[in-house]
Scaffold this active site. Structure first.
Site, mmCIF file in Angstrom:
data_model
loop_
_atom_site.group_PDB
_atom_site.id
_atom_site.type_symbol
_atom_site.label_atom_id
_atom_site.label_comp_id
_atom_site.label_asym_id
_atom_site.label_seq_id
_atom_site.Cartn_x
_atom_site.Cartn_y
_atom_site.Cartn_z
ATOM 1 N N GLY A 23 0.710 -4.951 0.882
ATOM 2 C CA GLY A 23 -0.495 -4.992 0.049
ATOM 3 C C GLY A 23 -0.246 -5.627 -1.311
ATOM 4 O O GLY A 23 -1.169 -6.153 -1.932
ATOM 5 N N ALA A 49 0.863 -1.173 0.000
ATOM 6 C CA ALA A 49 0.000 0.000 0.000
ATOM 7 C C ALA A 49 0.902 1.224 0.000
ATOM 8 O O ALA A 49 2.055 1.159 0.425
ATOM 9 C CB ALA A 49 -0.875 -0.018 1.244
#
Ligand code: CO8
Length: 256
Positions: free
Chosen positions: A107, A64
């Site tokens: 992520g 992320a």
């Protein structure tokens, strides 16, 4: 401005490239929104039989976007239900293969695990390094990684934040195939074309049935599988697939 993702369709296969190479494809809201919005109609399209999701040679995705998250408070994250839209990507019903070259971290690893299988270049490195940032996986990693590789490896990865190379990832069940980096895309496309060549009702049903093995108990999963198996006998493709086998000819699937 550069597009956050690039979508190319080759017959029944849709290739999606994450397109922030300078930021190692860090997953920001723009990438997430583009993936869930732009792929939704393709997911429903009977002419699309398989997705391939890839990054750059250096990074599938390095997690992320830390810069986007760094200053957020608990109230921001909870209030926005930050990153909840990734669930929509995970729930696409068209089979999807992640082609991972380079880093798949945080992520990025979680996004790869949302796909139905991962093909890895021999350069691939997987990890859940969130602990180093004072957080934990937030896109399903603690759950999916544990289901895929078991408690021992998941604890090792998530608590130490270390990376796992492609060979170890294949050995422990995270990765379906390890390929030389220069063969990754060709081999992934070949598998995607194979999948896309089958009837879509059957491939969608097959992936749902396999997922049940991870998501529920064994008893419920076996019953679910059997009921779907029964239901496929209502399709043209079952009749055609079995008739073609008996008649020793290639099947002509119609996705219905
Ligand atoms: N976020 C933002 N920017 C990033 C990220 C990231 N995750 N990863 C790399 N970048 C940027 C760097 O800041 C750098 O930018 P700049 O050129 O402006 O300085 C650029 O990409 C290139 O990075 P490096 O110079 O570091 O490249 P290297 O090839 O030397 O190293 C690495 C690559 C090893 C991947 C390294 O960049 C790295 O360690 N990145 C961070 C990996 C990480 O910690 N990932 C986990 C992020 S947290 C997460 O994913 C949580 C998911 C759940 C959230 C859901 C909430 C609900």
């Amino acid at each position: 401005m550069e597009k956050p993702i690039i979508i190319e369709q080759q017959d029944r296969v849709v290739v999606v490239t994450l397109n922030r190479p300078a930021a190692r494809n860090a997953l920001n809201s723009e990438i997430m929104n583009a993936l869930v919005t732009d792929l939704a109609p393709l997911d429903r399209d009977p002419g699309v039989g398989c997705f391939v999701l890839k990054g750059s040679d250096k990074a599938f995705a390095a997690g992320a976007d830390i810069k986007e998250m760094a200053d957020k408070s608990f109230a921001n994250m909870f209030g926005e239900d930050f990153f909840a839209a990734w669930d929509r990507f995970a729930s696409f019903r068209t089979p999807k293969i992640a082609a991972v070259s380079g880093y798949a971290l945080g992520g990025g690893c979680e996004l790869a695990m949302m796909c139905d299988m991962i093909f890895a270049a021999d350069t691939a490195m997987f990890g859940q390094p969130e602990i180093k940032l004072g957080v934990i996986p937030g896109m399903g990693g603690s759950q999916r990684l544990t289901k895929l590789v078991g408690k021992a490896k998941a604890m090792d990865m998530i608590l130490t934040g270390r990376m796992m190379d492609a060979t170890e990832a294949e050995r422990c069940g995270l990765v379906a195939r390890v390929l030389p980096a220069d063969k990754l895309i060709d081999e992934t496309l070949a598998a995607a074309r194979t999948i896309a060549g089958y009837g879509k009702a059957a491939t969608m049903a097959a992936r749902e049935a396999v997922d049940r093995a991870l998501e529920g108990g064994l008893r419920e999963g076996i019953l679910f599988e059997r009921r779907i198996f029964h239901a496929l006998f209502a399709t043209h493709d079952q009749k055609e697939g079995m008739a073609a086998f008996i008649e020793k000819r290639p099947p002509q699937f119609q996705g219905k």
